[in-house]
Enzyme design. Structure first.
Site, PDB file in Angstrom:
ATOM      1  N   ASP A  81       7.923  -8.768  10.828  1.00  0.00           N
ATOM      2  CA  ASP A  81       7.267  -7.692  10.083  1.00  0.00           C
ATOM      3  C   ASP A  81       8.324  -6.592   9.945  1.00  0.00           C
ATOM      4  O   ASP A  81       8.627  -5.882  10.900  1.00  0.00           O
ATOM      5  CB  ASP A  81       6.036  -7.191  10.843  1.00  0.00           C
ATOM      6  CG  ASP A  81       5.315  -6.057  10.104  1.00  0.00           C
ATOM      7  OD1 ASP A  81       5.926  -5.429   9.213  1.00  0.00           O
ATOM      8  OD2 ASP A  81       4.144  -5.781  10.440  1.00  0.00           O
ATOM      9  N   LYS A  83       3.535   0.458   1.975  1.00  0.00           N
ATOM     10  CA  LYS A  83       4.342   1.481   2.632  1.00  0.00           C
ATOM     11  C   LYS A  83       5.583   1.776   1.774  1.00  0.00           C
ATOM     12  O   LYS A  83       5.459   2.167   0.645  1.00  0.00           O
ATOM     13  CB  LYS A  83       4.675   1.033   4.056  1.00  0.00           C
ATOM     14  CG  LYS A  83       3.448   0.483   4.816  1.00  0.00           C
ATOM     15  CD  LYS A  83       2.354   1.515   5.039  1.00  0.00           C
ATOM     16  CE  LYS A  83       1.045   0.910   5.531  1.00  0.00           C
ATOM     17  NZ  LYS A  83       1.118   0.110   6.745  1.00  0.00           N
ATOM     18  N   TYR A  92       1.962  -3.392  15.112  1.00  0.00           N
ATOM     19  CA  TYR A  92       0.954  -2.828  14.217  1.00  0.00           C
ATOM     20  C   TYR A  92      -0.446  -3.174  14.729  1.00  0.00           C
ATOM     21  O   TYR A  92      -0.780  -4.346  14.903  1.00  0.00           O
ATOM     22  CB  TYR A  92       1.172  -3.357  12.798  1.00  0.00           C
ATOM     23  CG  TYR A  92       0.203  -2.773  11.812  1.00  0.00           C
ATOM     24  CD1 TYR A  92       0.301  -1.444  11.428  1.00  0.00           C
ATOM     25  CD2 TYR A  92      -0.815  -3.545  11.289  1.00  0.00           C
ATOM     26  CE1 TYR A  92      -0.600  -0.899  10.534  1.00  0.00           C
ATOM     27  CE2 TYR A  92      -1.716  -3.009  10.389  1.00  0.00           C
ATOM     28  CZ  TYR A  92      -1.607  -1.686  10.018  1.00  0.00           C
ATOM     29  OH  TYR A  92      -2.506  -1.157   9.136  1.00  0.00           O
ATOM     30  N   ARG A 127      -6.226 -16.947 -10.162  1.00  0.00           N
ATOM     31  CA  ARG A 127      -6.346 -16.782  -8.706  1.00  0.00           C
ATOM     32  C   ARG A 127      -5.095 -17.263  -7.990  1.00  0.00           C
ATOM     33  O   ARG A 127      -4.748 -16.771  -6.915  1.00  0.00           O
ATOM     34  CB  ARG A 127      -7.587 -17.491  -8.152  1.00  0.00           C
ATOM     35  CG  ARG A 127      -7.678 -17.391  -6.639  1.00  0.00           C
ATOM     36  CD  ARG A 127      -9.055 -17.582  -6.000  1.00  0.00           C
ATOM     37  NE  ARG A 127      -9.957 -18.429  -6.722  1.00  0.00           N
ATOM     38  CZ  ARG A 127      -9.867 -19.773  -6.773  1.00  0.00           C
ATOM     39  NH1 ARG A 127      -8.911 -20.403  -6.123  1.00  0.00           N
ATOM     40  NH2 ARG A 127     -10.742 -20.461  -7.457  1.00  0.00           N
TER      41      ARG A 127
HETATM   42  C1  LIG Z   1       0.483  -1.056   7.237  1.00  0.00           C
HETATM   43  C2  LIG Z   1       1.130  -2.097   8.048  1.00  0.00           C
HETATM   44  C3  LIG Z   1       0.648  -3.405   8.065  1.00  0.00           C
HETATM   45  C4  LIG Z   1      -0.592  -3.825   7.324  1.00  0.00           C
HETATM   46  O1  LIG Z   1      -0.433  -3.702   5.947  1.00  0.00           O
HETATM   47  P1  LIG Z   1      -1.621  -3.315   4.925  1.00  0.00           P
HETATM   48  O2  LIG Z   1      -0.938  -3.270   3.617  1.00  0.00           O
HETATM   49  O3  LIG Z   1      -2.181  -2.002   5.387  1.00  0.00           O
HETATM   50  O4  LIG Z   1      -2.634  -4.417   5.038  1.00  0.00           O
HETATM   51  C5  LIG Z   1       1.335  -4.337   8.828  1.00  0.00           C
HETATM   52  N1  LIG Z   1       2.431  -3.999   9.544  1.00  0.00           N
HETATM   53  C6  LIG Z   1       2.914  -2.757   9.546  1.00  0.00           C
HETATM   54  C7  LIG Z   1       4.134  -2.440  10.348  1.00  0.00           C
HETATM   55  C8  LIG Z   1       2.294  -1.761   8.804  1.00  0.00           C
HETATM   56  O5  LIG Z   1       2.768  -0.513   8.821  1.00  0.00           O
END
Ligand SMILES: *Cc1c(COP(=O)(O)O)cnc(C)c1O
Length: 392
Positions: free
Chosen positions: A183, A208, A110, A58
């Site tokens: 981010d 992504k 987001y 974990r």
């Molecule tokens: C998709 C996304 C997230 C969240 O990520 P997940 O893998 O879907 O939990 C956060 N920030 C951005 C800019 C995103 O495109």
């Protein structure tokens, strides 16, 4: 890198590090591709120690560590942690903050994370979150008064693709005694390295561009320093069970090997489409940092190296009905949420975000894949014309 020693690998460029998913070579097999470690438990030494560094699955996993080693190098950080999703990576960061912490976040970001910050972070973690205009450096300076603990930014930001000045916000944050997290999902480790610009943490949804094939949900954090707050995040990942699975880590490493090629192809498609669509009679506006008339184009040129990303949005003449009708008529483009995969996706974003969204109702968000750009344009052009004929 030699075929054994890996102490020179940090001097290689990102392309080289990613192409070989250059964590370490298994000393026993010398395999070029890392194995998948599935064991959840590990044998203790006779003297009761755990010298391998692994005790239970974990907290940690050897395959996940391989992925983290590559991401740490790509982002020029001190350490990386992989999570079961981008959201869990972000939630771990906010969970690590003390109760009552003063947080600044962008008013365009987001959506799922903004929702969580608005609705859960205060109720469950007692965070004091304020949403501000992050593209406006003066507004950030005015808001980041001493006592501010943490700033979260996203650049380019979903789904309007504003660009935030990472170096300027880092300076403001540090002057106020706050830390900065970025981010960087849509900038990708190919185009921007926020830690080199002064950020303290960088977060990616590896679902992504990093994985890039729309078949894994994963998240990543990379830190500039191994400080107490990083140790807290590590503990939170282990105790909340947020670790990425080993098979998923393997797939992300496999995707990462072609990330530079994929991201460059997506950037070229996005720039080509942005230029073609801005002259389109059925498109009223194209939002893309690569266009010279974008409000932060100069900043994007300085901050994003080698491209402006694979994401853009268009506003469709005729409003919401025309936008939805256009989405209904595409063929090559896939009508789906998410982004950053090799296949091009398109989405009527306001339908997803709902009440309180800053997203205009006539907007379609486009995630450019790596298909032939002429095909992508022709498909969207036909859908725009069909929809206009139908709705007029
Ligand atoms: C998709 C996304 C997230 C969240 O990520 P997940 O893998 O879907 O939990 C956060 N920030 C951005 C800019 C995103 O495109």
């Amino acid at each position: 890198m030699g075929n054994d020693a890996d102490d020179t690998k940090t001097t290689f460029g990102g392309e080289s590090l990613a192409a070989q998913a250059m964590g370490s070579i298994d000393p026993v097999t010398k395999a070029v591709v890392q194995p998948i470690h599935l064991s959840t438990t590990f044998i203790r030494d006779p003297d009761n120690a755990y010298r391998s560094g692994f005790a239970y699955g974990r907290a940690d996993n050897a395959t996940v560590r391989e992925l983290e080693a590559v991401l740490q190098m790509l982002e020029h950080g001190a350490a990386a942690l992989a999570f079961g999703s981008g959201m869990s990576a972000a939630v771990a960061v906010f969970t690590s903050l003390p109760r009552g912490a003063k947080v600044l976040a962008p008013n365009v970001m987001y959506w799922a994370l903004k929702n969580w910050l608005s609705n859960e972070a205060k109720a469950t973690l007692g965070l004091d979150v304020r949403f501000i205009e992050m593209q406006d450096v003066d507004a950030v300076r005015a808001a980041a008064v001493p006592g501010c603990d943490f700033i979260w930014i996203e650049t380019p930001s979903n789904p309007l693709w504003g660009v935030v000045d990472i170096a300027a916000v880092a300076e403001i944050a540090h002057a106020a005694g706050a830390r900065l997290a970025v981010d960087s999902t849509c900038a990708t480790p190919v185009l921007t390295q926020p830690l080199l610009l002064g950020a303290d943490l960088v977060m990616h949804s590896a679902s992504k561009y990093i994985n890039g094939h729309s078949d894994v949900v994963a998240g990543v954090l990379v830190t500039r320093e191994l400080d107490a707050s990083w140790q807290r995040i590590e503990k939170i990942r282990a105790s909340h069970g947020m670790l990425l699975g080993p098979f998923e880590a393997f797939l992300v490493m496999r995707g990462l090997r072609t990330m530079h090629l994929r991201v460059r192809a997506a950037c070229a498609n996005a720039l080509g489409l942005a230029n073609a669509l801005r002259q389109h009679p059925l498109v009223t506006e194209v939002l893309y940092p690569g266009l010279p008339d974008h409000a932060q184009h100069g900043l994007a040129v300085r901050q994003m190296k080698g491209g402006f990303g694979g994401m853009l949005s268009i506003r469709v003449r005729g409003g919401e009905a025309s936008a939805i009708a256009t989405a209904a008529r595409v063929g090559l483009w896939k009508r789906a949420t998410s982004l950053g995969g090799v296949e091009s996706l398109l989405e009527h974003r306001a339908s997803v975000e709902g009440q309180g969204s800053p997203c205009p109702p006539d907007l379609l968000r486009l995630s450019c894949g790596i298909e032939l750009s002429e095909d992508l344009f022709a498909d969207l052009d036909a859908a725009l014309h069909d929809a206009a004929a139908q709705t007029s």
